[in-house]
Design an enzyme around this catalytic site. Structure first.
Site, short mmCIF file in Angstrom:
data_model
loop_
_atom_site.label_atom_id
_atom_site.label_comp_id
_atom_site.label_asym_id
_atom_site.label_seq_id
_atom_site.Cartn_x
_atom_site.Cartn_y
_atom_site.Cartn_z
N LYS A 212 -3.15 38.57 27.23
CA LYS A 212 -4.30 39.41 26.88
C LYS A 212 -4.01 40.85 27.30
O LYS A 212 -3.91 41.15 28.48
CB LYS A 212 -5.56 38.95 27.62
N GLU A 288 -0.31 41.82 40.77
CA GLU A 288 0.12 43.19 41.08
C GLU A 288 -1.14 44.03 41.02
O GLU A 288 -1.70 44.25 39.95
CB GLU A 288 1.12 43.70 40.04
N CYS A 322 0.34 52.84 39.17
CA CYS A 322 -0.12 52.04 40.31
C CYS A 322 0.52 52.46 41.62
O CYS A 322 -0.10 52.37 42.66
CB CYS A 322 0.11 50.56 40.04
N GLU A 419 -8.47 54.41 45.90
CA GLU A 419 -7.50 54.76 44.87
C GLU A 419 -8.16 55.66 43.82
O GLU A 419 -9.28 55.40 43.40
CB GLU A 419 -7.05 53.45 44.23
#
Ligand code: TAP
Length: 517
Positions: A212, A288, A322, A419
């Site tokens: 997906k 992750e 990331c 973040e």
């Protein structure tokens, strides 16, 4: 036989298998682009069971590129069933591991032949600047397929000396086996590269897959599906179903026939996937997740290089990275000089149309994300961080956000903890005579994805690398990832690794056989 057929086909590209789909034709970037907009299940492009669609928006001007079919839970079942049949009974279950490598290399060649189209599509769908999309989003994807193609016939077990039952003897050996149907759920920042990092390892190991893509960036995954047909992958081995995380992502995480799920995305959704795996069939999970990676710059560094690398560390792919350096710690004796240089250089960044070759900073990926960045900067200002550059949406059409620099960032502020996932640099100063203190501050986070240090002092670099709690550490460089080097986080930045030999073991289980004679 199958291998011969594949090799033959690869020599005669005119006989590439063709596939039929409802697609879109557009002229853009001096190219004729044609790509599918339907789900890809069991080797065919099909409409979703519900008939629902997703809008694909070009972040450079917020125009509608096209609509793609949006999968429902029923489509998840169909795709998983196709992947299960392909794994258990199809051609994939019969071919040798080396033939898998032939197919994967052929797919990589096709991706290379179509790289301008893929990079253009990626740029339009995700806002990545074309030059970067070509080199990284697509370039590293191709390398990933080639790297894992090389592993297919090198997946070996071992023979193990055990205490035998005298007078008999025993032979004990291990075999590494694929799980069967794997689900992959990926984010929107590097759409084709995230697909490739996971899917190449997954298929090299012999599994079949249902993937997906993120609902906001499904286009390169669908073009990739078309290329997989041309490469000759048997039906059902690769299934690609754009849809929402809430419906399709969750259904995959809970599915009783999915034996492994590989996920890249936020830490919050990572928790939810692990819970779904526990509540369903204990499928193996690799994650992750997010990061708040510290980059520590000592006064004995090469200043020019550390300025350049920290800008790359934060602004690469407009911060939608990331391992972005979420905090930059600069030794107090060079703090003012560093800030001045970084602001000077940041002012030179060319913002604009991502397809323009002279542009280095494109639009943010989608509107909700841009709004989050604006709120993040507002919070940083309220907390008392000093805005020295940027901090707002650009005064032009499209989802552009100025490369931003905050200084005087203190450890308690939101900007020091959460973040950003955008082009926002957060600079703090530290006392260079106290390594313990800066390490403690750098490690004071639940994340542990990456870290960097700039210093000419080898002892300090080694000490930092040993004590920093991160899965990836860069010394006198940043963002230097490679398909052969394992990548993945510590603590709540994840479980398991992508890339390198380590990634293969995420998609393999070990059988131990003992024979007595
Ligand atoms: P998420 O919201 O976690 O989305 C990632 C993927 O998960 C999307 O495909 C999403 O579908 C799907 N998803 C959402 N809710 C789900 C659920 N309940 N069950 C199953 N799947 C679900 O993250 P994002 O906002 O797209 O991406 C940004 C985050 O990803 C950042 O925190 C970033 O650090 C992290 N990230 C990490 C890495 C690595 S390598 N560690 C790489 C890239 C990004 P939708 O498309 O419908 O949202």
């Amino acid at each position: 036989d199958f291998c011969q057929e594949v090799i033959l086909t690869s020599r005669q590209s005119s006989s590439e298998k063709s596939c039929v789909y409802d697609g879109v034709d557009i002229q853009v970037n001096n190219l004729e682009l044609r790509f599918p907009t339907q789900l890809f299940i069991n080797g065919k492009f099909v409409n979703s069971a519900s008939g629902q669609t997703l809008d694909c928006i070009n972040p450079a001007d917020e125009s509608l590129i096209c609509q793609v079919q949006c999968a429902s839970e029923a489509d998840v079942d169909t795709a998983v069933e196709a992947a299960s049949t392909a794994f258990n009974k199809g051609e994939w279950s019969k071919i040798s591991s080396r033939d898998r490598g032939v197919l994967m290399n052929r797919l990589a060649d096709l991706m290379e032949a179509h790289k301008e189209e893929l990079a253009t599509l990626e740029s339009m769908d995700s806002g990545a600047v074309y030059t970067l999309a070509l080199k990284t989003h697509i370039g590293m994807s191709i390398e990933t397929w080639r790297y894992f193609a090389g592993w297919t016939d090198k997946i070996q077990g071992s023979t193990i000396p055990i205490s035998h039952a005298r007078p008999n003897h025993n032979l004990t050996y291990t075999v590494k086996e694929p799980f069967g149907v794997c689900a992959l759920v990926i984010p929107w920042n590097y759409p084709l590269m995230m697909l490739s990092w996971k899917m190449a390892a997954c298929l090299a190991a012999g599994n079949t897959v249902v993937l997906k893509p993120a609902e906001v960036t499904p286009l390169t995954a669908l073009k990739f599906a078309e290329l997989s047909v041309k490469a000759g992958f048997p039906p059902g081995v690769i299934n690609i179903i754009p849809g929402t995380g809430k419906e399709v992502g969750e259904a995959l995480a809970k599915h009783p026939k999915v034996r492994k799920i590989g996920f890249t995305g936020s830490t919050a959704v990572g928790h939810s996937i692990l819970r779904s795996a526990a509540d369903s069939n204990l499928k193996k999970v690799s994650l992750e997740l997010g990061g708040k990676s510290p980059l520590v710059i000592f006064s004995d560094c090469d200043l020019e290089k550390s300025v350049k690398m920290s800008m790359g560390g934060v602004f690469f792919n407009k911060g939608e990275n990331c391992i972005a350096a979420g905090r930059v710690f600069v030794e107090s004796s060079i703090y003012d000089q560093f800030v001045q240089k970084v602001v000077e250089e940041t002012k030179k960044i060319v913002i604009g149309d991502p397809l323009d070759r002279s542009v280095s900073h494109g639009p943010q990926n989608h509107k909700k994300h841009l709004e989050k960045l604006i709120a993040y900067c507002d919070q940083a200002k309220r907390d008392g961080a000093k805005l020295v550059h940027g901090g707002k949406r650009c005064d032009r059409p499209g989802l552009f956000f100025e490369p931003t620099i905050f200084t005087d960032v203190e450890d308690h502020m939101t900007i020091a903890k959460e973040e950003a996932f955008g082009p926002i640099m957060a600079i703090s100063s530290f006392d260079g005579s106290n390594l313990d203190s800066v390490l403690q501050r750098a490690n004071d986070t639940e994340y542990g994805l990456a870290a960097g240090v700039f210093t000419q002092n080898i002892n300090r670099a080694l000490e930092f690398s040993r004590r920093i709690e991160a899965g990836t550490v860069f010394v006198n460089t940043y963002n230097k990832t490679d398909v052969a080097a394992p990548f993945g986080g510590y603590k709540r930045s994840g479980i398991g690794k992508d890339l390198g030999e380590e990634a293969l073991s995420e998609y393999l289980k070990v059988k131990c056989v003992t024979i007595e004679y």
